[in-house]
Design a protein around this motif. Structure first.
Motif, PDB file in Angstrom:
ATOM      1  N   GLY A 133      35.058  48.386  43.480  1.00  0.00           N
ATOM      2  CA  GLY A 133      34.312  47.139  43.372  1.00  0.00           C
ATOM      3  C   GLY A 133      34.149  46.468  44.729  1.00  0.00           C
ATOM      4  O   GLY A 133      34.593  46.974  45.762  1.00  0.00           O
ATOM      5  N   GLU A 134      33.484  45.305  44.688  1.00  0.00           N
ATOM      6  CA  GLU A 134      33.315  44.513  45.907  1.00  0.00           C
ATOM      7  C   GLU A 134      34.531  43.600  46.052  1.00  0.00           C
ATOM      8  O   GLU A 134      34.956  42.953  45.086  1.00  0.00           O
ATOM      9  CB  GLU A 134      32.043  43.670  45.788  1.00  0.00           C
ATOM     10  N   VAL A 135      35.094  43.570  47.248  1.00  0.00           N
ATOM     11  CA  VAL A 135      36.309  42.775  47.480  1.00  0.00           C
ATOM     12  C   VAL A 135      35.944  41.288  47.480  1.00  0.00           C
ATOM     13  O   VAL A 135      35.076  40.857  48.238  1.00  0.00           O
ATOM     14  CB  VAL A 135      36.946  43.155  48.837  1.00  0.00           C
ATOM     15  N   THR A 136      36.615  40.514  46.593  1.00  0.00           N
ATOM     16  CA  THR A 136      36.370  39.070  46.566  1.00  0.00           C
ATOM     17  C   THR A 136      37.497  38.310  47.275  1.00  0.00           C
ATOM     18  O   THR A 136      37.305  37.223  47.783  1.00  0.00           O
ATOM     19  CB  THR A 136      36.235  38.556  45.124  1.00  0.00           C
ATOM     20  N   GLY A 166      32.222  43.058  35.503  1.00  0.00           N
ATOM     21  CA  GLY A 166      33.280  42.048  35.455  1.00  0.00           C
ATOM     22  C   GLY A 166      34.092  42.101  36.724  1.00  0.00           C
ATOM     23  O   GLY A 166      33.734  42.777  37.680  1.00  0.00           O
ATOM     24  N   GLN A 167      35.223  41.371  36.741  1.00  0.00           N
ATOM     25  CA  GLN A 167      36.063  41.446  37.927  1.00  0.00           C
ATOM     26  C   GLN A 167      37.523  41.457  37.541  1.00  0.00           C
ATOM     27  O   GLN A 167      37.887  41.128  36.423  1.00  0.00           O
ATOM     28  CB  GLN A 167      35.750  40.331  38.910  1.00  0.00           C
ATOM     29  N   LYS A 168      38.348  41.919  38.490  1.00  0.00           N
ATOM     30  CA  LYS A 168      39.761  42.105  38.195  1.00  0.00           C
ATOM     31  C   LYS A 168      40.568  41.736  39.425  1.00  0.00           C
ATOM     32  O   LYS A 168      40.118  41.935  40.553  1.00  0.00           O
ATOM     33  CB  LYS A 168      39.977  43.590  37.887  1.00  0.00           C
ATOM     34  N   GLN A 169      41.776  41.218  39.199  1.00  0.00           N
ATOM     35  CA  GLN A 169      42.692  40.979  40.307  1.00  0.00           C
ATOM     36  C   GLN A 169      43.822  41.992  40.202  1.00  0.00           C
ATOM     37  O   GLN A 169      44.426  42.146  39.142  1.00  0.00           O
ATOM     38  CB  GLN A 169      43.247  39.562  40.239  1.00  0.00           C
TER      39      GLN A 169
END
Length: 406
Positions: A133-136, A166-169
């Motif tokens: 993914g893209e690093v946030t 979606g996104q994930k930590q």
């Protein structure tokens, strides 16, 4: 308003003696087109080379060898390069000259074997579990050093990854934080982290940042689709020589002694037969399990009459091994002495090796063919030339050779 002539900014490619050759110039049925892909004349030789290309693509040619025989300047190297162009970039093509094997540091047979291994490719397919993914965000969590002292150590790192879905930590190990720093990952980069090994690979900058102007030109990639955690098939193309070299270098530590020994070591290390056998075992196991497939490439040896008897006997053995590439030899000698012996033999090659070879004969060019080739060369080098000059050059070419008039 003043309109000035704008010079093209495309980089001009350096022109070598064979840079006009783009392929064999055959039609669908495998018949040669008179002038095509930069080649002209030698119809029979090109058609024969076309059959060889088909056999290589169908993996039916490994361990066989070809010999291109003809006077100087009849396009032997040109046809070999055309074969490599037809096969495409995925098939390894390793050109060498017969006189390359004579070195003061390494044995002749070692250099031959090295080139044999360079010409065999391995395509490894792996399905890996990755977080992509893209690093946030990248925020390391620091704690006091448990061993005392004033410094702080990174206990873990929190990385935020975002995809279209979606996104994930993720809370990751400090060793992965080191990998992230090595890859120079910043917020806004697209990366993937392998869940088994913890390896981090930076794919490029996310294209939502494409409007920013930075000093270095970046490769912008779209935000990955699907979930952050997914299975991904990764295909790698390596040659057997790459594997040999990677395993031959001793992995030294970071202490002073190992650094000194690396400096003092001679430049070229000889790769032992034992190491190669070990690598062959691993490669064969990969092939049996369907993880990898073998891509036999082409080893092209020009001026083959320069090799001596030791090299020829070694080549006989190398061609019989189950990991062997297609070997193309080229020579411009007739009956001459085998280097290192008193025996005379056709093309300077021992008869036992000659029996294995399929010979493609190349004939000297006719006058009109030399005119065509010179015209192609002039077009490649962006030269303007008159018809009379071409004709005059071609007549010189018939008296001497094509090399001289080019």
């Amino acid at each position: 308003m003043k309109i000035e002539e704008v010079k093209s900014t495309t980089r001009t490619q350096r022109i070598a003696s064979h840079s006009h050759i783009k392929g064999l110039g055959l039609d669908e049925a495998g018949n040669s087109i008179a002038v095509s892909h930069g080649l002209c004349g030698q119809e029979k030789a090109r058609e024969a080379a076309g059959i060889v290309v088909d056999m290589i693509r169908n993996k039916k040619m490994a361990g066989k060898a070809l010999l291109m025989a003809g006077p100087p300047g009849t396009g032997k190297t040109a046809i070999a390069l055309a074969i490599s162009a037809e096969l495409g970039p995925k098939v390894p093509f390793c050109p060498m000259v017969g006189s390359e094997v004579y070195s003061t540091e390494v044995k002749k047979t070692e250099i031959l074997m090295e080139n044999f291994r360079r010409a065999i490719g391995l395509r490894i397919k792996e399905t890996k579990e990755v977080y992509e993914g893209e690093v946030t965000e990248i925020s390391p969590e620091e704690v006091e050093d448990p061993h005392g002292g004033y410094g702080k150590v990174v206990s873990s790192v929190v990385v935020g990854l975002k995809t279209t879905k979606g996104q994930k930590q993720l809370k990751l190990d400090p060793s992965i934080y080191e990998n992230i720093q090595k890859e120079k990952v910043a917020v806004g980069d697209v990366i993937y982290i392998e869940s088994t090994s913890g390896a981090v690979k930076r794919v490029g900058r996310s294209d939502s940042y494409a409007t920013e102007f930075d000093l270095e030109a970046e490769e912008y990639v779209p935000i990955p689709k699907g979930d952050v955690h997914k299975k991904k098939e990764i295909v790698q193309d390596v040659t057997l020589h790459d594997l040999d070299v990677a395993n031959a270098r001793p992995q030294g530590g970071h202490d002073f002694l190992s650094l000194m020994s690396q400096i003092n070591r001679p430049k070229k290390t000889e790769i032992t037969e034992k190491l190669r056998l070990e690598i062959n075992k691993v490669v064969n196991r990969y092939i049996d399990h369907g993880i990898a497939e073998l891509v036999p490439g082409v080893l092209f040896i020009d001026e083959v009459h320069m090799l001596d008897l030791e090299c020829f006997t070694y080549m006989n053995r190398a061609l019989e091994s189950n990991l062997a590439p297609i070997v193309i030899l080229a020579t411009n000698r007739g009956i001459c002495q085998i280097k290192g012996t008193d025996m005379r033999s056709p093309h300077g090659i021992p008869v036992d090796l000659l029996d294995r070879l399929l010979i493609i004969r190349l004939m000297p060019y006719a006058l009109d063919e030399i005119v065509q080739i010179l015209a192609i060369r002039c077009a490649t080098e962006s030269l303007e030339i008159e018809e009379d000059a071409l004709a005059h050059l071609a007549t010189i070419g018939t008296r001497t050779s094509l090399r001289y008039c080019v």
